[in-house]
Write an enzyme that holds these catalytic residues in place. Structure first.
Site, short mmCIF file in Angstrom:
data_model
loop_
_atom_site.label_atom_id
_atom_site.label_comp_id
_atom_site.label_asym_id
_atom_site.label_seq_id
_atom_site.Cartn_x
_atom_site.Cartn_y
_atom_site.Cartn_z
N CYS A 131 0.81 -1.21 0.00
CA CYS A 131 0.00 0.00 0.00
C CYS A 131 0.85 1.27 0.00
CB CYS A 131 -0.96 0.00 1.18
SG CYS A 131 -0.19 -0.27 2.79
N HIS A 255 -2.32 6.84 3.51
CA HIS A 255 -0.87 7.03 3.59
C HIS A 255 -0.48 8.28 2.81
CE1 HIS A 255 -0.70 3.26 5.48
NE2 HIS A 255 -0.18 2.51 4.53
#
Length: 350
Positions: A131, A255
């Site tokens: 990710c 993120h």
């Protein structure tokens, strides 16, 4: 009438699996049967996908019979065991774990960057990147195509959900533990208020933790090495220089990364902005004069890689600096997996 291919979602009851079902319910419907697979303890549970109630079946070799494409979101050790079994039953596996990412016989695919790699899968398995890598690589792929990327210096600001549901739960517990504490004293009092760190090595609430993943050689974390190794493989740049530092921050989901990218061809800020504004899977928000740039609060629940703070390096005319955000449960996991599966669906409907 052309037959629509069948799809299995393995790990359907997990955090990313839940997002996968949501994505399958909202994107263009290219699938015939969708079969939900999970551990034996989840078998019999009913979940909704495409407006239809489906019953979860237990993971077994027979569960893959008649399945064209199987999307896996399970721990590495489960994928390592079961993805080859699914492939042996005739399914093409799209795996979201880290079990096969660096296997030379398993392509590591981001559809906006290297879609043709999905056709080269001698083991019948395609891997989905980590990710953190996914949160930046779509934007970097677009810039690399024009300017020829040579070097990356990256710092990540990774959300608690990157550590799974346990990460989300412990951050919420820690936030409750420090809620109402006098702001003048809390800075030095976090450790006295928070005793349970959960999956993190230090308190995450009101803190940042310069660590994500497991310990590897020479003091690097697994997350930092994933950024390096996966970027090289996706972009087809085995000698790309990458320096990464991964940091966990008290954000639930999304993120973020700061990126210093050095290119072989000199970029301009305007050209980079134009490329990013027109790149598939990228949303450019870059108006610093009016304080317009992406933050996790803007990006959570969305699909694109968001980019802002695009600047030409003051000290290196061949470099750009930028800030990127990506929802780590969507493009960082479920969405990219679904997009790879959709590439495969086209093959099955030819």
């Amino acid at each position: 009438m052309t037959r629509k291919p069948s799809l299995a979602v393995v790990g359907a009851t997990g955090a990313v699996g839940t997002v996968m079902l949501e994505i399958l319910s909202t994107r263009t419907d290219v699938w015939g049967e969708i079969r939900l697979i999970a551990s034996a303890r989840s078998a019999g549970k009913k979940l909704v996908c495409r407006g239809e109630e489906l019953t979860v079946v237990a993971l077994s070799p027979e569960a893959f019979d008649g399945i064209d494409v199987a999307m896996f979101d399970v721990p590495d050790e489960i994928s390592a065991e079961w993805a080859p079994i699914a492939a042996s039953r005739g399914s093409v596996v799209v795996d979201n774990s880290g079990a096969f990412r660096m296997d030379v016989d398993v392509p590591l695919v981001v559809p906006e960057v290297n879609p043709l790699d999905a056709q080269k899968r001698p083991r019948g398995i395609i891997s989905n990147p980590n990710c953190t890598t996914l949160s930046m690589i779509v934007a970097l792929g677009a810039l690399h195509h024009e300017f020829e990327l040579q070097e990356l210096v990256v710092s990540s600001y990774q959300a608690a959900s990157g550590a799974g549901q346990a990460g989300i739960d412990i951050l919420r517990e820690q936030m409750n533990a420090v809620a109402g504490t006098d702001a003048g004293t809390i800075a030095g009092d976090v450790r006295s208020k928070i005793k349970d760190f959960g999956p993190f090595p230090a308190p995450l609430a009101l803190n940042v933790v310069p660590w994500a993943g497991s310990l590897k050689e020479d003091g690097y974390s697994s997350e930092e090495l994933k950024v390096r190794n996966e970027s090289r493989k996706i972009l087809g740049l085995p000698n790309l220089k990458v320096a990464a530092t991964c940091v966990r921050v008290p954000v639930i989901t999304t993120h973020s990364l700061t990126v210093h990218a050095v290119f072989g061809k000199e970029p301009s800020r305007k050209a980079a902005q134009d490329i990013l504004a027109n790149a598939a899977g990228v949303k450019l928000v870059d108006d610093p004069e009016n304080y317009q740039f992406p933050t996790p609060a803007d990006v959570v629940g969305t699909d694109p890689t968001w980019v802002g703070r695009v600047r030409k390096s003051i000290d290196n005319p061949m470099a750009l600096d930028l800030f990127v955000c990506g929802d780590n449960l969507r493009k960082g996991a479920a969405l990219n997996t679904a997009q790879i599966a959709e590439l495969l669906a086209v093959e099955f409907t030819k």
